[in-house]
Scaffold this active site. Structure first.
Site, mmCIF file in Angstrom:
data_model
loop_
_atom_site.group_PDB
_atom_site.id
_atom_site.type_symbol
_atom_site.label_atom_id
_atom_site.label_comp_id
_atom_site.label_asym_id
_atom_site.label_seq_id
_atom_site.Cartn_x
_atom_site.Cartn_y
_atom_site.Cartn_z
ATOM 1 N N ASP A 23 2.722 12.621 15.817
ATOM 2 C CA ASP A 23 3.097 12.803 14.415
ATOM 3 C C ASP A 23 1.856 12.881 13.525
ATOM 4 O O ASP A 23 1.778 12.231 12.488
ATOM 5 C CB ASP A 23 4.008 11.663 13.962
ATOM 6 C CG ASP A 23 4.754 11.989 12.665
ATOM 7 O OD1 ASP A 23 4.880 13.179 12.338
ATOM 8 O OD2 ASP A 23 5.206 11.046 11.991
ATOM 9 N N MET A 72 9.032 5.135 8.802
ATOM 10 C CA MET A 72 9.204 4.095 9.814
ATOM 11 C C MET A 72 8.948 2.685 9.303
ATOM 12 O O MET A 72 9.227 1.719 10.002
ATOM 13 C CB MET A 72 8.298 4.387 11.011
ATOM 14 C CG MET A 72 8.788 5.561 11.841
ATOM 15 S SD MET A 72 7.722 5.920 13.241
ATOM 16 C CE MET A 72 6.321 6.687 12.450
ATOM 17 N N GLY A 73 8.410 2.553 8.110
ATOM 18 C CA GLY A 73 8.185 1.211 7.617
ATOM 19 C C GLY A 73 7.359 1.164 6.356
ATOM 20 O O GLY A 73 7.032 2.186 5.758
ATOM 21 N N LEU A 130 0.809 -1.215 0.000
ATOM 22 C CA LEU A 130 0.000 0.000 0.000
ATOM 23 C C LEU A 130 0.843 1.266 0.000
ATOM 24 O O LEU A 130 0.438 2.288 -0.551
ATOM 25 C CB LEU A 130 -0.932 0.007 1.221
ATOM 26 C CG LEU A 130 -2.001 -1.093 1.248
ATOM 27 C CD1 LEU A 130 -2.707 -1.095 2.596
ATOM 28 C CD2 LEU A 130 -2.998 -0.891 0.123
#
Length: 665
Positions: free
Chosen positions: A137, A26-27, A21
Site C-alpha cells: 500500500d 486502518m487506524g 497526528l
C-alpha cells in the site's frame, strides 16, 4: 497535531500520549513519548479490524517481520502489542508532513526534489524487499518528508488488515485505487513488482499533484490502472523513462529497485532537500516536540493551493495565522469578474423582524433547471457553481457571466445533494434512484457510478480532508465511505428518525446528522427533529440528541472554527456549542419553514432560506439581521451557499432559478 480528546488514552503500553497526528483507513496515529524521552508515533488500529478473523495473528506476524527492516529511508518499528484490546504499533517519530499533505499545501515538488524522493523511495523498497516483505500500500500518505530524506511507513500493516484471499474486511481489495498494481486490482497476489508500480504512481503525484490513473472515484481509478495508459503529462523528461518503466502493466517488465536506481542516475546532494514551504512544515512538526522553534514564514513563501480547511488547516498550531494569510491570498487571487449590484442599505443593521430597508435585486439570475434546485456548491476557486435539481440534472455555471459551461450532467432521477472534492476536480452527486455518481468537473473523462442499493439518497457530505464520504437514504442510518482505500464502511444507526442532513466538522473528525426525530409535537403534529454528533473514525456517538425544533431538521452546518453547529428546522435556525452539546443564544427566525442554513467562510454571518421565498443573513456575534431580507424568489428557498471568498451568496429555489447576491459588509 490535534489535542487529545477526552476519550483518548493517556498511555499506550509504556508510552505517554501527547496528541493526535492523523487518521487513516486502518487506524489513528498518536504522538507519544517513550520512558527515555524519545518521541514515538503510536498507531492504534481501528476496533473494527479486531473482529476480522485472523487479524491479531496476522498483525503479530507482520510486526515481527517489519522489525527486521532498518535503514535510512524507513521509520523503524520499536514496539507493538497485538493482544491489547486495541492493537497498537509504535515506531520512530518522523517530524515531517506526508507527501500527500505537502503537495496539497505547497503544490507539486520541483524536479530536483522529486529526484531525491525517487532515490530515497527506491532505497526504502530495497530494504523492505530484502527483509522478505511487500509493502502492498505504497501511496503519498505513506511517505513522510523528513528534513534529510523521505521515510516509508506502514509496511506490513496493510497485509495485517487483509482478510482471506487478500481482501479487506469489507470485501474490498486491500490497497488504494490508483496506486495499487494491475495484478493487485484484479485480485492476484501483491508482489515486490507491485510495490515498484506503486512507486511510479507516487512519483507522478509528487510531480503533478495527481495520480497517473485518477478518475472520478475509486471504481474508475481501478479500471484505469488495469486498462488505461498512465497520464505522464507534467512529469519531467529526466524522470519520465523511469516512471514509465515502473508503470508497465506486465510485472516482468518493471525494473527492480537496483535497476531503477541506475535509471535515475546520480542525485546531487542538498543541505535542504525540499522546497521552503515544505521545510516550514517540517520545522513546525519539530516544534511540536520541542526540537526547534517554528520560524516565521518568509515573505515570499507562496501556497498556490487553497488550504484544506480555510484558516483551520493547522489545528493546534502556534502558527495558525499562516493559514489565515493563505486564505486571504487565495481570496485575492480568485476574485471573479462578476459585476454585482450594490446591496441597497447594506450598511444598515436591522432587527430579526425588520423589513425597513428595500430588498435589493440579485446581481444575476441563472435559469435552465425545470424543477426545484435542491443543492448548490462552488468550486474552491469560486469561478464555477454546480446545482442539483429535481429535473434529474446537475448543471455547471460560469459565475462571471452566468452561462452554463456544458451540457447538463444527467441522472436517472432527481438529484438531492452535491459535494465537491476540495481540490475541485470531482463532483459527487446523490440521486433519488439511489445512485452515487462522480463527475470530473473539467469535463475530461467519464463519470462513474457507485450503486449502493440503499434506496433514494437524501443527503451527502464530504470530509474536508477528502478521505470520507457520508451518505444517507430514507431510513435512520448513515453510510461512511473510505475514499482513501475505496472501502464501504458500516451504517451509523441514529434511531432518531430518517436522516435529512449531514455535515462534517472542519477537522474531519466529527459528523453532524440532522433527522426527522421520532417524537410528535402536540401543537404542529410534526415530529420533533433532533441532531446528533458522531466521531467519524471510531463511529461513536458524541452527544445526546440535540432537540428543540418543532419540526424535523432539514439542514446542519458547522461554523468554520468547528465550535458551533447550526440546525435549520421548523421556523428557526438554532446554534449549538459543539463541545458542550448545548444550545446558545436565541433561535433565529425564518419566514415560514427553515429549509437551509450556511455560515460564511469567516464565520461571522449566517444565511438561511425559508418556505416563504426569502433569505435572511444574520450577524452571528451580535445576533442581529444584516441588511434587508432578500426577496424575489418564486417559491421556497431550498439551498443557500456562500462563495469561497464570502462575497457572493447563491440561492436555489423551488421554481428552478438560482440567484446570486452580493453579501453585505
Amino acid at each position: 497535531m490535534r489535542p487529545l480528546a477526552a476519550s483518548d488514552p493517556e498511555r499506550v503500553g509504556h508510552y505517554r500520549m501527547i496528541g493526535e497526528l492523523g487518521r487513516g483507513g486502518m487506524g489513528r496515529v498518536l504522538l507519544g513519548t517513550a520512558p527515555d524521552g524519545r518521541p514515538v508515533a503510536v498507531k492504534l488500529m481501528h476496533a473494527r479490524l479486531t473482529c476480522t478473523p485472523g487479524f491479531r495473528e496476522r498483525f503479530r506476524a507482520e510486526v515481527a517481520a517489519t522489525r527486521s527492516v532498518s535503514g535510512a529511508y524507513t521509520a523503524a518499528v520499536l514496539d507493538a502489542d497485538a493482544d491489547a484490546p486495541t492493537p497498537w504499533l509504535a515506531s520512530v517519530y518522523v517530524p515531517g508532513p506526508s507527501l500527500r499533505d505537502a503537495v496539497r499545501t505547497a503544490g507539486p515538488l520541483p524536479e530536483p526534489a522529486v529526484l531525491r524522493l525517487a532515490a530515497g523511495l527506491t532505497a526504502a523498497l530495497a530494504e523492505i524487499h530484502r527483509a522478505g516483505l511487500v509493502h502492498r500500500d505504497l501511496k503519498p500518505s505513506n511517505v513522510l518528508l523528513a528534513a534529510d530524506s523521505p521515510k516509508v511507513i506502514d509496511f506490513g500493516v496493510a497485509r495485517a488488515a487483509e482478510g482471506d484471499g487478500g481482501d479487506g474486511p469489507t470485501g474490498v481489495l486491500a490497497g488504494t485505487p490508483g496506486y495499487m498494481s494491475p495484478e493487485q486490482a484484479e485480485g492476484r497476489s501483491a508482489t515486490a513488482a507491485g510495490d515498484v508500480f506503486s512507486l511510479g504512481a507516487v512519483l507522478v503525484y509528487a510531480c503533478t499533484g495527481r495520480g497517473p490513473f485518477d478518475g472520478p472515484g475509486p471504481a474508475q481509478a481501478l479500471y484505469n490502472v488495469v486498462h488505461a495508459e498512465p497520464d505522464l503529462s507534467g512529469v519531467p523528461d529526466r524522470l519520465r523513462p523511469a516512471v514509465a518503466a515502473c508503470l508497465a502493466k506486465d510485472p516482468a517488465r518493471r525494473p527492480d529497485p537496483a535497476r531503477l536506481r541506475a535509471m535515475l542516475g546520480a542525485v546531487a546532494p542538498a543541505a535542504q532537500p525540499w522546497p521552503p514551504a515544505v521545510q516550514w512544515m517540517i520545522d513546525e512538526r519539530r516544534a511540536w516536540i520541542g526540537w526547534a522553534p517554528v520560524p516565521e514564514p518568509a515573505a515570499t513563501l507562496a501556497y498556490p493551493r487553497r488550504p484544506r480547511s480555510g484558516p483551520f488547516t493547522v489545528l493546534g498550531s502556534p502558527r495558525g495565522a499562516l493559514a489565515a494569510l493563505g486564505v486571504l491570498a487565495v481570496c485575492a487571487a480568485v476574485a471573479t469578474a462578476l459585476v454585482v449590484v450594490p446591496w441597497s442599505g447594506s450598511a444598515a443593521r436591522s432587527g430579526p423582524g425588520s423589513h425597513h430597508s428595500a430588498a435589493p435585486p440579485p446581481s444575476r439570475s441563472l435559469r435552465g433547471h425545470t424543477a426545484s434546485v435542491r443543492d448548490l456548491v462552488f468550486t474552491p476557486d469560486g469561478r464555477t457553481l454546480a446545482s442539483a435539481s429535481d429535473d434529474a440534472t446537475v448543471r455547471l455555471w460560469n459565475v462571471a457571466d452566468g452561462k452554463q459551461l456544458r451540457a447538463p450532467l444527467d441522472h436517472p432521477d432527481g438529484v438531492n445533494a452535491l459535494a465537491m472534492s476540495h481540490g475541485g476536480s470531482t463532483l459527487y452527486t446523490a440521486g433519488d434512484d439511489g445512485s452515487l455518481r462522480l463527475f470530473p468537473v473539467s469535463g475530461k473523462g467519464e463519470p462513474s457510478d457507485l450503486d449502493i442499493d440503499l434506496g433514494p439518497l437524501t443527503s451527502l457530505a464530504l470530509s474536508p480532508d477528502d478521505r470520507v464520504l457520508a451518505t444517507s437514504n430514507t431510513d435512520q442510518s448513515v453510510r461512511l465511505w473510505d475514499l482513501d482505500d475505496g472501502k464501504v464502511g458500516p451504517l451509523l444507526g441514529t434511531d432518531a428518525g430518517n436522516v435529512q442532513a449531514l455535515a462534517f466538522a472542519p477537522d474531519s473528525r466529527m459528523l453532524a446528522i440532522g433527522t426527522t426525530g421520532t417524537e410528535q409535537d402536540p401543537k404542529t403534529g410534526n415530529t420533533r427533529g433532533v441532531a446528533q454528533l458522531w466521531e467519524v473514525y471510531d463511529r461513536k456517538r458524541l452527544s445526546e440528541n440535540l432537540s428543540g425544533h418543532d419540526s424535523w431538521i432539514e439542514d446542519v452546518a458547522f461554523s468554520p472554527d468547528g465550535q458551533t453547529l447550526a440546525t435549520a428546522g421548523g421556523e428557526t435556525v438554532r446554534l449549538w456549542d459543539v463541545a458542550r452539546s448545548l444550545q446558545t443564544g436565541t433561535p433565529f427566525q425564518c419566514d415560514g419553514r427553515c429549509h437551509t442554513a450556511e455560515f460564511s467562510p469567516d464565520g461571522r454571518t449566517l444565511a438561511a432560506g425559508g418556505s416563504e421565498g426569502t433569505v435572511r443573513v444574520w450577524d452571528v456575534a451580535r445576533h442581529r439581521q444584516l441588511g434587508p431580507t432578500l426577496t424575489g424568489h418564486d417559491g421556497a428557498v431550498l439551498s443557500v451557499r456562500f462563495s469561497p471568498d464570502g462575497r457572493t451568496l447563491a440561492t436555489g429555489t423551488q421554481d428552478g432559478t438560482i440567484h446570486l447576491w452580493k453579501v453585505p459588509v
